[in-house]
Design an enzyme around this catalytic site. Sequence first.
Site, short mmCIF file in Angstrom:
data_model
loop_
_atom_site.label_atom_id
_atom_site.label_comp_id
_atom_site.label_asym_id
_atom_site.label_seq_id
_atom_site.Cartn_x
_atom_site.Cartn_y
_atom_site.Cartn_z
N GLY A 15 1.08 -1.06 0.20
CA GLY A 15 0.10 0.03 -0.04
C GLY A 15 0.96 1.30 0.12
CB CYS A 16 0.34 4.66 1.31
SG CYS A 16 1.19 6.06 1.43
#
Length: 162
Positions: A9-10
């Site tokens: 993810g981020c």
Amino acid sequence: MQTAYFAAGCFWCVEAIFQRIDGVIDVASGYCNGSTQNPNYKDICTGKSGHAEVIEIKFDETSVSFEQLLEVFFATHDATTLNQQGNDKGTQYRSEVFYVNTEQQLQAQQFIQKLNDNIVTQVSPLERFYPAEDYHQNYYNNNSDQPYCALLIAPKLDKYFK
């Protein structure tokens, strides 16, 4: 010292977690593989470049093992959602382990086999790593009062490190 590359993810969220693990020497946010040479954040956000947002982890294997890092990796993100972590959607937010040697490849594959069939995490060779722009580095530590950090990263840190 060894190096590991994880996409979960981020990269701001992932970086913040691994910076707090004993034995981790350095963490850098960046982009792995993909088709664009020297990509920037704008390139990645299109979802067309093929890159993943990743962190590069330099670690002291006498203090923390690759398998222990895998445990943290799988405990701190949802490895059952394809190309998404929370509200962050797109191929750049996929779950992937980029290995640098056969030992890491086998350990990652074996670790996934111990989990369940719903895991979508890919295990791929590292082809190339590009550091992200300076403002992405050490993001949570420098911007913990920002809404994204306060609402998403801080609770994740609290949950994992309690």
